[in-house]
Design a protein around this motif. Structure first.
Motif, short mmCIF file in Angstrom:
data_model
loop_
_atom_site.label_atom_id
_atom_site.label_comp_id
_atom_site.label_asym_id
_atom_site.label_seq_id
_atom_site.Cartn_x
_atom_site.Cartn_y
_atom_site.Cartn_z
N TYR A 33 14.40 7.29 3.31
CA TYR A 33 13.30 6.98 2.40
C TYR A 33 13.84 6.26 1.17
O TYR A 33 14.05 6.86 0.12
CB TYR A 33 12.57 8.27 1.98
N ALA A 41 6.18 9.46 -1.11
CA ALA A 41 5.25 9.58 0.02
C ALA A 41 5.72 10.65 1.00
O ALA A 41 4.92 11.40 1.56
CB ALA A 41 5.10 8.23 0.72
N LYS A 42 7.03 10.73 1.21
CA LYS A 42 7.59 11.77 2.08
C LYS A 42 7.21 13.16 1.57
O LYS A 42 6.77 14.02 2.33
CB LYS A 42 9.11 11.63 2.16
N TRP A 45 3.45 13.92 2.01
CA TRP A 45 3.15 14.22 3.40
C TRP A 45 3.65 15.61 3.78
O TRP A 45 2.95 16.38 4.43
CB TRP A 45 3.79 13.17 4.31
N ASP A 46 4.87 15.92 3.38
CA ASP A 46 5.49 17.19 3.77
C ASP A 46 4.91 18.41 3.06
O ASP A 46 4.91 19.50 3.61
CB ASP A 46 7.00 17.17 3.50
N LYS A 84 -2.30 12.96 -4.67
CA LYS A 84 -3.49 12.84 -3.83
C LYS A 84 -4.61 12.36 -4.75
O LYS A 84 -4.90 12.99 -5.77
CB LYS A 84 -3.83 14.19 -3.20
N ALA A 91 -3.56 9.63 -0.26
CA ALA A 91 -2.39 9.36 -1.11
C ALA A 91 -2.71 8.21 -2.06
O ALA A 91 -3.33 7.22 -1.68
CB ALA A 91 -1.19 9.00 -0.25
#
Length: 109
Positions: A33, A41-42, A45-46, A84, A91
């Motif tokens: 990343y 973004a990782k 998402w996680d 968010k 996102a």
């Protein structure tokens, strides 16, 4: 990618409790990343479960810099802010330039 290119760590601040903790970033994550937006973004998402509202304490507000922060490369002062979003529930990211990104890298914040 050598982790010394990045600050190599994450500072987590819980705005509800005021608790802070520091985490080391691993080499594999830094290679996969590249850049503040990608890394942010990782984590979005996680770490944000489906159905979490933008105003929920479970949401994240992420400030991230990239590997050239604090160097003489043009645009190296860029910082990415991710969360968010309010309007879409998806996102959202924004980038800003100035000294924050560079100084956070130089000072290893």
């Amino acid at each position: 990618m050598n982790s010394t290119v990045y600050a190599g760590k994450i500072l987590r601040v819980n705005l509800t409790t005021g608790k802070m903790s520091e985490e080391k970033l691993d080499e594999a994550t830094l290679r996969k990343y590249v850049g503040g937006t990608s890394l942010g973004a990782k984590y979005l998402w996680d770490e944000i479960p489906a159905g979490v509202e933008w105003s929920s304490p479970e949401n994240r507000l992420i400030f991230a810099t990239g590997p050239v922060s604090g160097t003489r490369v043009g645009g190296s002062g860029t910082i990415s802010i991710l969360t968010k979003g309010v309007n879409t529930g998806l996102a959202a990211s924004s980038q800003a330039n100035g000294f924050f990104g560079s100084l956070s890298e130089i000072l290893r914040l």
